[in-house]
Design an enzyme around this catalytic site. Sequence first.
Site, mmCIF file in Angstrom:
data_model
loop_
_atom_site.group_PDB
_atom_site.id
_atom_site.type_symbol
_atom_site.label_atom_id
_atom_site.label_comp_id
_atom_site.label_asym_id
_atom_site.label_seq_id
_atom_site.Cartn_x
_atom_site.Cartn_y
_atom_site.Cartn_z
ATOM 1 N N GLU A 148 6.566 48.964 -24.117
ATOM 2 C CA GLU A 148 5.908 48.270 -24.948
ATOM 3 C C GLU A 148 4.811 47.413 -23.846
ATOM 4 O O GLU A 148 3.422 47.310 -24.442
ATOM 5 C CB GLU A 148 6.702 47.079 -25.777
ATOM 6 C CG GLU A 148 7.701 47.758 -26.756
ATOM 7 C CD GLU A 148 8.216 46.726 -27.602
ATOM 8 O OE1 GLU A 148 8.837 47.286 -28.357
ATOM 9 O OE2 GLU A 148 8.489 45.516 -27.162
ATOM 10 N N LYS B 62 2.504 37.352 -34.255
ATOM 11 C CA LYS B 62 1.869 38.280 -35.523
ATOM 12 C C LYS B 62 0.918 37.551 -36.242
ATOM 13 O O LYS B 62 0.661 36.257 -36.183
ATOM 14 C CB LYS B 62 3.285 38.511 -36.300
ATOM 15 C CG LYS B 62 4.226 39.268 -35.414
ATOM 16 C CD LYS B 62 5.334 39.624 -36.282
ATOM 17 C CE LYS B 62 6.248 40.668 -35.773
ATOM 18 N NZ LYS B 62 7.577 40.970 -36.504
ATOM 19 N N HIS C 182 7.165 38.888 -32.177
ATOM 20 C CA HIS C 182 7.825 40.023 -31.952
ATOM 21 C C HIS C 182 8.351 39.982 -30.487
ATOM 22 O O HIS C 182 7.750 39.377 -29.711
ATOM 23 C CB HIS C 182 7.207 41.380 -32.118
ATOM 24 C CG HIS C 182 7.604 42.710 -31.303
ATOM 25 N ND1 HIS C 182 8.397 43.361 -31.961
ATOM 26 C CD2 HIS C 182 7.512 42.976 -29.943
ATOM 27 C CE1 HIS C 182 8.810 44.540 -31.102
ATOM 28 N NE2 HIS C 182 8.154 43.989 -29.836
ATOM 29 N N ASN D 51 7.634 36.918 -39.944
ATOM 30 C CA ASN D 51 8.335 36.107 -39.070
ATOM 31 C C ASN D 51 7.818 35.561 -37.715
ATOM 32 O O ASN D 51 8.326 35.337 -36.790
ATOM 33 C CB ASN D 51 9.998 36.928 -38.966
ATOM 34 C CG ASN D 51 9.797 38.213 -37.958
ATOM 35 O OD1 ASN D 51 8.803 38.493 -37.413
ATOM 36 N ND2 ASN D 51 10.713 38.932 -38.158
ATOM 37 N N TYR E 232 4.902 50.973 -33.491
ATOM 38 C CA TYR E 232 6.092 50.824 -34.239
ATOM 39 C C TYR E 232 6.837 52.115 -34.730
ATOM 40 O O TYR E 232 7.523 52.403 -35.473
ATOM 41 C CB TYR E 232 5.971 49.888 -35.402
ATOM 42 C CG TYR E 232 6.139 48.592 -35.211
ATOM 43 C CD1 TYR E 232 7.164 47.710 -34.822
ATOM 44 C CD2 TYR E 232 4.848 47.790 -35.328
ATOM 45 C CE1 TYR E 232 7.100 46.370 -34.535
ATOM 46 C CE2 TYR E 232 4.672 46.543 -34.942
ATOM 47 C CZ TYR E 232 5.662 45.844 -34.581
ATOM 48 O OH TYR E 232 5.674 44.655 -34.334
#
Length: 140
Positions: free
Chosen positions: A128, A11, A117, A114, A51
């Site tokens: 995905e 990310k 993913h 964080n 998402y």
Amino acid sequence: MAIERTLSIIKPDATKRNLTGKINAKFEDAGLRIVAQKRIQLTMEQAGKFYEVHKERPFYGELCEFMASGPVVVQVLEGEGAIAKNREVMGATNPADAAAGTIRAEFAESVGENSVHGSDAAETAAVEIAYFFSGLELVG
């Protein structure tokens, strides 16, 4: 265990701190192979579509904004039990709960930022992976 593929995203909080190599080393040290990889900049629309499953949740808008805020590295990891192994290497979503040595324990800045993913199931991984990669790009 079966050989599986899973999607991994490094990310924006991690790419801006130049952690791609350190994160990938953790995947590889755990026995996962990177069989496809590219650095991209998501638009709000692309992040929103990816998402979409979270569209009704209160964090959806913030998540999309964050994922479009800087470059990400999307990649496909392959190995025995790759989905579970990837989730183990990532650690708990909340870095305060993540086990020592996991990516989130070492690199995450917060629950929202964080660093990584990972797909949560085989069905999710297939969808995905197809969102970011054509079959020709999977070269494991």
